[in-house]
Design a protein around this motif. Sequence first.
Motif, mmCIF file in Angstrom:
data_model
loop_
_atom_site.group_PDB
_atom_site.id
_atom_site.type_symbol
_atom_site.label_atom_id
_atom_site.label_comp_id
_atom_site.label_asym_id
_atom_site.label_seq_id
_atom_site.Cartn_x
_atom_site.Cartn_y
_atom_site.Cartn_z
ATOM 1 N N ARG A 1 0.824 -1.220 0.000
ATOM 2 C CA ARG A 1 0.000 0.000 0.000
ATOM 3 C C ARG A 1 0.850 1.259 0.000
ATOM 4 N N TYR A 2 2.125 1.120 0.369
ATOM 5 C CA TYR A 2 3.017 2.281 0.333
ATOM 6 C C TYR A 2 3.303 2.707 -1.103
ATOM 7 N N ASP A 3 3.302 1.750 -2.023
ATOM 8 C CA ASP A 3 3.480 2.103 -3.435
ATOM 9 C C ASP A 3 2.336 2.996 -3.906
ATOM 10 N N ALA A 4 1.115 2.623 -3.518
ATOM 11 C CA ALA A 4 -0.040 3.458 -3.858
ATOM 12 C C ALA A 4 0.073 4.823 -3.195
ATOM 13 N N PHE A 5 0.553 4.847 -1.961
ATOM 14 C CA PHE A 5 0.728 6.106 -1.230
ATOM 15 C C PHE A 5 1.674 7.035 -1.993
ATOM 16 N N LYS A 6 2.776 6.484 -2.468
ATOM 17 C CA LYS A 6 3.756 7.304 -3.194
ATOM 18 C C LYS A 6 3.208 7.816 -4.519
ATOM 19 N N GLU A 7 2.176 7.122 -5.011
ATOM 20 C CA GLU A 7 1.554 7.562 -6.259
ATOM 21 C C GLU A 7 0.376 8.510 -6.010
ATOM 22 N N GLY A 8 0.131 8.828 -4.737
ATOM 23 C CA GLY A 8 -0.893 9.812 -4.409
ATOM 24 C C GLY A 8 -2.199 9.260 -3.877
ATOM 25 N N THR A 9 -2.290 7.939 -3.694
ATOM 26 C CA THR A 9 -3.511 7.324 -3.164
ATOM 27 C C THR A 9 -3.288 6.905 -1.722
ATOM 28 N N VAL A 10 -4.017 7.532 -0.801
ATOM 29 C CA VAL A 10 -3.871 7.219 0.622
ATOM 30 C C VAL A 10 -4.923 6.182 0.996
#
Length: 336
Positions: free
Chosen positions: A155-164
């Motif tokens: 989920r950190y990959d999604a976080f880095k792409e702007g999705t929390v």
Amino acid sequence: MIRFAVIGTNWITEALIQAARLHPQFALTAVYSRTEEKARAFASKFDIPHTYTDVQAMAQSDTFDAVYIASPNSYHAEQAILLMNHGKHVLCEKPIASNTAELQAMIAAARSNNVLLMEALKSTLLPNFQAIREHLYKIGPIRRYFASYCQYSSRYDAFKEGTVLNAFNPVYSNGALMDLGVYCIYPMAVLFGSPNEVKAEGVLLSSGVDGEGSLIVKYDEMDGVIMYSKITHSELPSEIQGEWGPLVIDKISSPDKVEIRYRDGYVEEITRPQNGAAMYYEVEEFIRILNSGARESATNSFAHSMAAMEIMTEARRQMGLVYPADTKSQGGSIHA
């Protein structure tokens, strides 16, 4: 048979059900989800006769005796207290609450309603953790507890792409400490109780939760060192270091192999056989307590849950990690 309901339809609930169905007294009779579609789909998958989308209506029903709560952390206290006030026994996923104020209210509700409340922290109920407790004396005076749980989150990959996603959202009282750090802290609380002092550092992400952190805790004659992370990965084992040698634990979150490595070079393996479905043991403990007529686990006890929560709450204070739930509980909206 003990009739169980589940709150939450995520992977952890599925894992619990699969493990719990190995117990002859476990019967799954109800499920709650925020949407009818998810509730019905989950009920169909696991052959559950009753579905709910209203927690109040669920609490008032007579379709179950106990409930496993696996909702987001910030909902644990409110849902558990409501259900306990209607006479339901509660097995609540870790961390049991957002902070000490919520946990105090939950314990008060359990006691006033004479129901069982237990934190669903699996590792301290495993046979290999019992082996650790029973063999700890062999390493001599203990000087350090070291625990590490660093697991890079997809989920950190999604976080880095702007999705929390929920895992990195403070609204749900989430982050690395609450998700992974608790696995390091809770066993320490069970083995050694509350420390005299806590020092904490962490990396706060832009969403307001911690991505990783470290704790140093002080006891009278030993210290504890804890590392946890959702933004890095580590293969380090954990250790309890005594003057006669370390007791080495392969995975603090779910010990599969434990051994004592004495200073003279001798290695004593103390690993015990245990069910591959690790969550079975928390259900077994919960049902055993209910059958005994008791209302508290001796291992995942109120005192141990509170000790762990006090450490995490103090660590968050030092890191500047604040959840909306903290303001809510301080405002008096959590009632026992």
